[in-house]
Motif scaffolding. Structure first.
Motif, PDB file in Angstrom:
ATOM      1  N   TYR A 129      66.443   3.655  10.678  1.00 43.79           N
ATOM      2  CA  TYR A 129      65.223   3.522  11.573  1.00 43.79           C
ATOM      3  C   TYR A 129      64.608   1.945  11.140  1.00 43.79           C
ATOM      4  N   LEU A 130      64.485   1.377  12.258  1.00 41.70           N
ATOM      5  CA  LEU A 130      63.873   0.265  12.425  1.00 41.70           C
ATOM      6  C   LEU A 130      62.617   0.166  12.379  1.00 41.70           C
TER       7      LEU A 130
ATOM      8  N   PRO B 227      56.265   7.968   9.322  1.00 42.13           N
ATOM      9  CA  PRO B 227      56.646   9.074   8.645  1.00 42.13           C
ATOM     10  C   PRO B 227      55.353   9.845   8.447  1.00 42.13           C
ATOM     11  N   ASP B 228      55.153  10.998   8.620  1.00 42.62           N
ATOM     12  CA  ASP B 228      53.966  12.093   8.589  1.00 42.62           C
ATOM     13  C   ASP B 228      54.427  13.000   7.527  1.00 42.62           C
ATOM     14  N   MET B 229      53.622  12.970   6.320  1.00 38.25           N
ATOM     15  CA  MET B 229      54.058  13.832   5.113  1.00 38.25           C
ATOM     16  C   MET B 229      53.500  15.156   5.528  1.00 38.25           C
ATOM     17  N   GLN B 230      52.667  15.639   6.411  1.00 37.11           N
ATOM     18  CA  GLN B 230      52.123  16.666   6.443  1.00 37.11           C
ATOM     19  C   GLN B 230      52.943  17.481   7.525  1.00 37.11           C
TER      20      GLN B 230
ATOM     21  N   LYS C 106      57.691  10.035  13.139  1.00 35.36           N
ATOM     22  CA  LYS C 106      57.352  10.202  14.529  1.00 35.36           C
ATOM     23  C   LYS C 106      57.752   8.640  14.905  1.00 35.36           C
ATOM     24  N   TYR C 107      57.960   8.740  16.236  1.00 29.48           N
ATOM     25  CA  TYR C 107      58.289   7.613  17.251  1.00 29.48           C
ATOM     26  C   TYR C 107      59.566   6.765  16.389  1.00 29.48           C
ATOM     27  N   ALA C 108      60.334   7.452  15.944  1.00 28.62           N
ATOM     28  CA  ALA C 108      61.468   6.901  15.091  1.00 28.62           C
ATOM     29  C   ALA C 108      62.544   6.024  16.321  1.00 28.62           C
ATOM     30  N   VAL C 109      62.795   4.653  15.912  1.00 29.83           N
ATOM     31  CA  VAL C 109      63.539   3.930  16.600  1.00 29.83           C
ATOM     32  C   VAL C 109      64.575   3.434  15.422  1.00 29.83           C
ATOM     33  N   GLY C 110      66.096   4.042  15.820  1.00 30.89           N
ATOM     34  CA  GLY C 110      66.987   3.790  14.657  1.00 30.89           C
ATOM     35  C   GLY C 110      68.144   3.051  15.636  1.00 30.89           C
ATOM     36  N   ILE C 111      69.341   2.781  14.481  1.00 37.36           N
ATOM     37  CA  ILE C 111      70.480   2.282  14.959  1.00 37.36           C
ATOM     38  C   ILE C 111      71.461   3.286  14.378  1.00 37.36           C
ATOM     39  N   PRO C 112      72.289   3.997  15.398  1.00 36.04           N
ATOM     40  CA  PRO C 112      73.140   5.031  14.895  1.00 36.04           C
ATOM     41  C   PRO C 112      74.253   4.542  13.900  1.00 36.04           C
TER      42      PRO C 112
END
Length: 480
Positions: free
Chosen positions: A272-273, A277-280, A285-291
């Motif tokens: 994830y770039l 993160p939502d601990m609850q 959220k809104y994760a943008v990642g490189i596979p």
């Protein structure tokens, strides 16, 4: 005064505030001590007065940073007795001796030779003075060794038993050389030298931007960029190995750093770039990642399995939001350092290293990046250890003293006011020195455009005061 925070939360904020101030100055001291040793070695070897003049300039910055590091470090030890007395009672038989070893082996060594290093020019022989400088530089590294050993043991504890609720040491070699210690020591050492190199490069770039092209500025700029070129890629390699060690010994911390909640069984994990993160809600959220890149970096295989945060009980999870972003800030600063070093190497090849103003501006703006990366890294490792003060052995809440929120809040307020005044003045003093820049003292007047005579100061701060007064007088004469 307490802002609705508990005594535990306020005590953690207070410790984070004081240690964040403190860690800056030892990092400068460690890095500059090594730089000073190299400068004096080069002077002894070549007799080039430029190295001696640079030494006499940067030793002033070192002296101020060293003094502020000692003062801020004393406060840290007192907090173990005031806010964290239960930690001292339960784990003090391990951490106490380690800190005592630091004082006996490192601080005494530094204190014994510091006076000769600062005020010994002309009073002892050149080789004796170099030996004193070398001992101070070695002393700063020994101090780092013991501090990192103590802190690393809290991250990956071993070599102890628990008797009647008290941690009792059983194997001191296992305690000192705990599993994370070699990686964290190397990571911190490289960080400290990068902090100093970026500081030297930034100060030199400032004077290059102002039009100075003399040997003092060019030599310090060149030496700093060579060191960054070596250390920036080395730090990436050290960090990669440190990450593998964290995956093995502190998997919850690594999951929080990466913002991953689900274990990637039989599939690749992305890197994830960006994300929140939502601990609850237990998701990022809104994760943008490189596979695939997450698995590749963390396990060195394309489909390596990494535990997600849901594998751990909610009360055992670090705050992912904090460490997710502190880690990425640290990495971003590291990538900028690498870019600075590579561009600098290219400009050397093209002959524009000392003439490219946009590069000098880049180097100047990169001055704080070492401190930002250092603090972000420490936030990552310390917040990532939570909710444990000794990982999987002693919870942070059980290490707290019997203090009220109002008591801790009041002392925190006092710390903020005093630190901002005292260390603010110290930092301003250092910046003013760097703004003035190094001056020629022993160099040839024909080659370098003027010679200035300076007597060896008799008082610690007179080295700074006299230099500033003399430089102000020179500037007034030039204007007249």
């Amino acid at each position: 005064m307490t802002l609705g925070l508990t005594a535990l939360e306020l005590a953690r904020v207070q410790f984070a505030f004081t240690v964040s101030f403190h860690i800056i100055f030892p990092a400068i001291s460690i890095g500059l001590a090594g730089f000073l040793a190299v400068l004096e070695w080069r002077w002894l070897k070549t007799k080039n007065p430029v190295y001696q003049d640079l030494f006499k300039f940067w030793v002033k910055i070192f002296a101020v940073a060293f003094g502020m590091g000692v003062v801020s470090g004393v406060v840290m030890s007192y907090q173990f007795g005031t806010n964290w007395s239960e930690f001292s009672r339960i784990a003090g038989s391990v951490t106490g001796p380690l800190l005592a070893y630091e004082v006996l082996s490192a601080f005494f060594l530094e204190a014994g030779f510091l006076g000769i290093m600062l005020f010994g020019w002309g009073r002892v022989g050149p080789r004796a003075h170099f030996f004193a400088t070398l001992m101070v530089a070695i002393g700063t590294c020994i101090s780092m060794f013991w501090i990192l050993s103590s802190n690393s043991w809290m991250q990956t504890p071993q070599g102890f038993s628990i008797e009647n609720g008290i941690i009792v040491p059983q194997d001191w070699l296992a305690i000192v050389f705990n599993p994370s210690f070699p990686y964290r020591l190397a990571h911190m050492a490289a960080a400290a030298f990068l902090v100093a190199a970026l500081l030297v490069a930034s100060a030199s770039a400032w004077h290059l931007l102002k039009g100075r092209r003399d040997a003092l500025v060019k030599k310090s700029f060149s030496m700093a960029l060579w060191l960054i070129l070596v250390l920036a890629p080395l730090q990436v390699l050290i960090g990669d190995n440190h990450g593998l060690n964290t995956l093995k010994h502190q998997p919850a911390k690594l999951a929080a750093i990466e913002g991953h909640w689900e274990t990637n069984k039989n599939e690749a994990m992305p890197l994830y770039l960006f994300g929140i993160p939502d601990m609850q809600e237990e998701r990022t959220k809104y994760a943008v990642g490189i596979p695939y890149l997450g698995s590749l970096i963390m396990t060195h295989t394309l489909e390596g399995e990494v535990k997600g945060l849901k594998e751990f009980a909610p009360e055992d999870r670090p705050n992912s939001l904090v460490v997710f972003w502190s880690f990425r800030i640290m990495v971003a600063m590291g990538m900028l350092m690498l870019l600075l070093a590579v561009v600098g190497l290219w400009l050397r090849k093209t002959g524009k290293f000392y003439e490219s103003q946009w590069f000098h501006r880049f180097a100047f703006l990169m001055g704080p990046s070492g401190f930002i990366a250092l603090l972000a890294g420490w936030f990552t490792t310390e917040v990532g250890r939570q909710p444990w003060v000794v990982y999987n052995v002693l919870r942070t809440k059980d290490a707290l003293s019997s203090v009220s929120a109002s008591q801790v809040g009041l002392t925190l307020l006092i710390f903020v006011v005093v630190y901002c005044i005292v260390f603010g003045i110290g930092i301003y003093y250092m910046l003013k020195l760097m703004h003035k820049g190094p001056e020629f003292i022993h160099a040839d007047p024909v080659e370098h455009g003027g010679v200035q005579h300076i007597e060896t100061p008799m008082r610690p701060m007179s080295a700074v005061e006299d230099s500033l007064d003399e430089q102000d007088d020179q500037q007034e004469k030039r204007h007249d």
